[in-house]
Design a protein around this motif. Structure first.
Motif, mmCIF file in Angstrom:
data_model
loop_
_atom_site.group_PDB
_atom_site.id
_atom_site.type_symbol
_atom_site.label_atom_id
_atom_site.label_comp_id
_atom_site.label_asym_id
_atom_site.label_seq_id
_atom_site.Cartn_x
_atom_site.Cartn_y
_atom_site.Cartn_z
ATOM 1 N N GLU A 226 0.854 -1.189 0.000
ATOM 2 C CA GLU A 226 0.000 0.000 0.000
ATOM 3 C C GLU A 226 0.884 1.232 0.000
ATOM 4 N N LEU A 227 0.739 2.080 -1.029
ATOM 5 C CA LEU A 227 1.577 3.262 -1.195
ATOM 6 C C LEU A 227 0.712 4.514 -1.117
ATOM 7 N N THR A 228 1.120 5.459 -0.266
ATOM 8 C CA THR A 228 0.369 6.695 -0.080
ATOM 9 C C THR A 228 1.177 7.883 -0.581
ATOM 10 N N PHE A 229 0.534 8.737 -1.373
ATOM 11 C CA PHE A 229 1.191 9.897 -1.977
ATOM 12 C C PHE A 229 0.531 11.185 -1.503
ATOM 13 N N ASN A 238 2.518 1.006 3.448
ATOM 14 C CA ASN A 238 1.761 0.152 4.372
ATOM 15 C C ASN A 238 1.414 0.882 5.668
ATOM 16 N N GLY A 239 1.078 2.186 5.523
ATOM 17 C CA GLY A 239 0.657 2.980 6.663
ATOM 18 C C GLY A 239 1.764 3.585 7.487
ATOM 19 N N ASN A 240 3.023 3.291 7.152
ATOM 20 C CA ASN A 240 4.158 3.817 7.901
ATOM 21 C C ASN A 240 4.827 4.948 7.120
ATOM 22 N N LYS A 241 5.137 6.055 7.802
ATOM 23 C CA LYS A 241 5.809 7.170 7.162
ATOM 24 C C LYS A 241 7.193 6.752 6.677
ATOM 25 N N VAL A 242 7.574 7.259 5.496
ATOM 26 C CA VAL A 242 8.884 6.914 4.932
ATOM 27 C C VAL A 242 9.554 8.148 4.348
ATOM 28 N N THR A 243 10.871 8.158 4.392
ATOM 29 C CA THR A 243 11.664 9.153 3.674
ATOM 30 C C THR A 243 11.845 8.653 2.243
ATOM 31 N N PRO A 244 12.293 9.522 1.321
ATOM 32 C CA PRO A 244 12.571 9.028 -0.033
ATOM 33 C C PRO A 244 13.545 7.853 -0.052
ATOM 34 N N LEU A 245 14.580 7.901 0.785
ATOM 35 C CA LEU A 245 15.557 6.811 0.825
ATOM 36 C C LEU A 245 14.903 5.525 1.307
ATOM 37 N N GLU A 246 14.123 5.609 2.374
ATOM 38 C CA GLU A 246 13.439 4.412 2.880
ATOM 39 C C GLU A 246 12.463 3.863 1.843
ATOM 40 N N ALA A 247 11.745 4.766 1.182
ATOM 41 C CA ALA A 247 10.751 4.341 0.191
ATOM 42 C C ALA A 247 11.400 3.574 -0.953
ATOM 43 N N LEU A 248 12.507 4.110 -1.469
ATOM 44 C CA LEU A 248 13.144 3.469 -2.618
ATOM 45 C C LEU A 248 13.784 2.138 -2.222
ATOM 46 N N CYS A 249 14.380 2.075 -1.044
ATOM 47 C CA CYS A 249 14.971 0.816 -0.579
ATOM 48 C C CYS A 249 13.915 -0.260 -0.389
ATOM 49 N N ILE A 250 12.798 0.105 0.244
ATOM 50 C CA ILE A 250 11.717 -0.865 0.466
ATOM 51 C C ILE A 250 11.139 -1.339 -0.864
ATOM 52 N N CYS A 251 10.863 -0.400 -1.756
ATOM 53 C CA CYS A 251 10.248 -0.766 -3.039
ATOM 54 C C CYS A 251 11.207 -1.559 -3.923
ATOM 55 N N ASN A 252 12.504 -1.240 -3.870
ATOM 56 C CA ASN A 252 13.482 -2.048 -4.610
ATOM 57 C C ASN A 252 13.456 -3.492 -4.139
ATOM 58 N N ASP A 253 13.407 -3.690 -2.829
ATOM 59 C CA ASP A 253 13.416 -5.051 -2.280
ATOM 60 C C ASP A 253 12.142 -5.802 -2.653
ATOM 61 N N ILE A 254 11.000 -5.169 -2.441
ATOM 62 C CA ILE A 254 9.726 -5.854 -2.687
ATOM 63 C C ILE A 254 9.539 -6.147 -4.180
ATOM 64 N N ALA A 255 9.736 -5.138 -5.012
ATOM 65 C CA ALA A 255 9.533 -5.343 -6.453
ATOM 66 C C ALA A 255 10.603 -6.276 -7.027
ATOM 67 N N GLY A 256 11.852 -6.081 -6.612
ATOM 68 C CA GLY A 256 12.939 -6.925 -7.115
ATOM 69 C C GLY A 256 12.755 -8.386 -6.759
ATOM 70 N N THR A 345 -4.095 6.815 -1.773
ATOM 71 C CA THR A 345 -3.439 5.557 -1.396
ATOM 72 C C THR A 345 -3.765 4.489 -2.436
ATOM 73 N N VAL A 346 -2.733 3.858 -2.946
ATOM 74 C CA VAL A 346 -2.887 2.823 -3.967
ATOM 75 C C VAL A 346 -2.503 1.479 -3.366
ATOM 76 N N ARG A 347 -3.377 0.511 -3.523
ATOM 77 C CA ARG A 347 -3.093 -0.857 -3.064
ATOM 78 C C ARG A 347 -2.750 -1.704 -4.282
ATOM 79 N N LEU A 348 -1.558 -2.288 -4.235
ATOM 80 C CA LEU A 348 -1.042 -3.040 -5.377
ATOM 81 C C LEU A 348 -0.793 -4.491 -5.011
ATOM 82 N N SER A 349 -0.859 -5.331 -6.024
ATOM 83 C CA SER A 349 -0.476 -6.736 -5.891
ATOM 84 C C SER A 349 0.624 -7.006 -6.918
ATOM 85 N N ILE A 350 1.729 -7.614 -6.478
ATOM 86 C CA ILE A 350 2.857 -7.902 -7.368
ATOM 87 C C ILE A 350 3.022 -9.416 -7.460
ATOM 88 N N TYR A 351 3.066 -9.913 -8.673
ATOM 89 C CA TYR A 351 3.193 -11.355 -8.878
ATOM 90 C C TYR A 351 4.049 -11.632 -10.103
#
Length: 385
Positions: A226-229, A238-256, A345-351
């Motif tokens: 879940e990504l909020t803009f 996922n409801g937790n505040k993030v910095t740009p660095l945290e956001a990119l690291c988390i999304c790199n891990d999940i998407a990768g 807020t966008v809820r995504l599913s990655i498969y």
């Protein structure tokens, strides 16, 4: 080459060409300082060989952490949907903007009178360094080795560079650099090479992703996120505040980890030639997809058309090394205005490399983006309410 007791600051990555430039200029008796940035790159994990050689050659290395800065650039690119031809995030062009802007003052601090880099003659990156050097390093002369005949005659190809560096030590990481190269940061990793350039060649047999797994190797299970803009900028995951660095690291891990991986593009280069490159930007692809869904839901038809046009301009400017020019700034300001209410807020599913939008909530509604409904009224009347 004319030394004149000049001190050269070198933008270094530990890659083959910048490493060769460091060694060559040192051998020419220049006073050299290598500036090595940590931008979250995954492609030069064995940087120790480069550092050991610099120590042996008495080349000082200044390390600088630019992960925060490169992540902020990535989040801006997402806000502006600033992709280049073929729909990929040009991580290399973005990285050059971040490097020159943030290392320029360090070069002055270390009293450098010249700057250099490992980008080969006539290539995209030489143009980018030239353009950004004219903005941030006006008072520092450029030393472009590939404009020097002595350098060109010594290094006719990558084999010459590898063999040259091996003459100073037995470095195990060098041989695999003979026919390929990578350039990486948190925004993404580019893959280039002899085989990749040949469009008849199946690149998947030689290119190994470094930020992701191939879709067929991903888990046989989807993952939700879940990504909020807020005003076009990622603020929560996922409801937790993030910095740009945290956001990119988390999304790199999940998407990768879920197979958002390699992307093949035949692009138009700055010199009006074509070349194939292989790219991976898992986190950017995930964030960019969600950002697009927010824009689709929050801004009107004509505004969206304007945004699309401005996005193309910004993506092209980043590619050409012109991010800080007035035309880019004007295009960015236009999207900044359009993105004022790009909230939601966008809820995504990655498969296995596929990203699906499950739902969008808490998004802004105005007269230009009121959702039209039909089945809410029995299926026979179109209505805006």
């Amino acid at each position: 080459m004319n030394r004149n007791d000049k001190r050269i600051g070198i933008f270094s990555s530990g890659g083959l060409t910048s490493w060769s430039v460091c060694r060559f200029l040192k051998e020419c008796n220049f006073d050299i300082i290598a500036f090595l940035a940590d931008v979250g790159q995954k492609d030069e994990e064995n940087i120790d060989d480069f550092l050991k050689d610099c120590k042996k050659a008495e080349i000082p290395v200044v390390k600088i952490d630019l992960k925060k800065e490169i992540a902020e650039m990535g989040v801006l690119m997402v806000k502006y949907l600033a992709k280049y031809e073929g729909g990929y995030w040009n991580s290399t062009g973005a990285l050059r903007a971040v490097l020159v802007k943030n290392i320029s003052n360090l070069m002055r601090e270390y009293k450098c009178t010249m700057f250099s880099h490992g980008c080969v003659g006539g290539g995209n990156d030489q143009k980018r360094f030239d353009n950004y050097g004219n903005i941030f390093l006006k008072d520092i002369e450029v030393q472009a080795p590939w404009s020097n005949q002595e350098f060109l005659s010594k290094f006719r190809n990558r084999d010459d560079m590898v063999n040259y560096l091996l003459s100073f030590g037995n470095y195990s990481t060098l041989d695999k650099k003979r026919n390929s190269s990578t350039d990486g940061s948190l925004i993404g990793t580019s893959h280039e090479g002899t085989n990749i350039e040949n469009l008849n060649f199946d690149y998947s047999s030689v290119v190994k992703p470094v930020m992701s797994v191939m879709p067929y190797k991903a888990e046989d299970k989807d993952e939700k996120i879940e990504l909020t803009f807020k005003s076009g900028v990622i603020t929560q995951i996922n409801g937790n505040k993030v910095t740009p660095l945290e956001a990119l690291c988390i999304c790199n891990d999940i998407a990768g980890n879920n197979g958002v991986s390699l992307f093949s593009v035949v692009e138009n280069r700055i010199k009006d030639t074509k070349c194939r490159g292989i790219y991976e930007s898992p986190g950017m692809n995930l964030l960019g997809y969600a950002m697009l869904k927010i824009y689709e839901s929050t801004i009107g038809k004509r505004e969206f058309e304007l945004l699309t046009n401005m996005s193309k301009i910004i993506g092209k400017q980043i590619y050409q090394g012109r991010f800080f020019e007035n035309s880019t700034t004007a295009a960015c300001k236009a999207i900044d205005q359009l993105a004022e209410n790009a909230n939601g807020t966008v809820r995504l599913s990655i498969y296995k490399g596929n990203i699906h939008c499950c739902s969008i909530s808490d998004y802004y509604i105005s007269n230009s983006n009121v959702q039209q409904k039909r089945f809410a009224h029995g299926g026979h009347i179109w209505d805006k309410k």
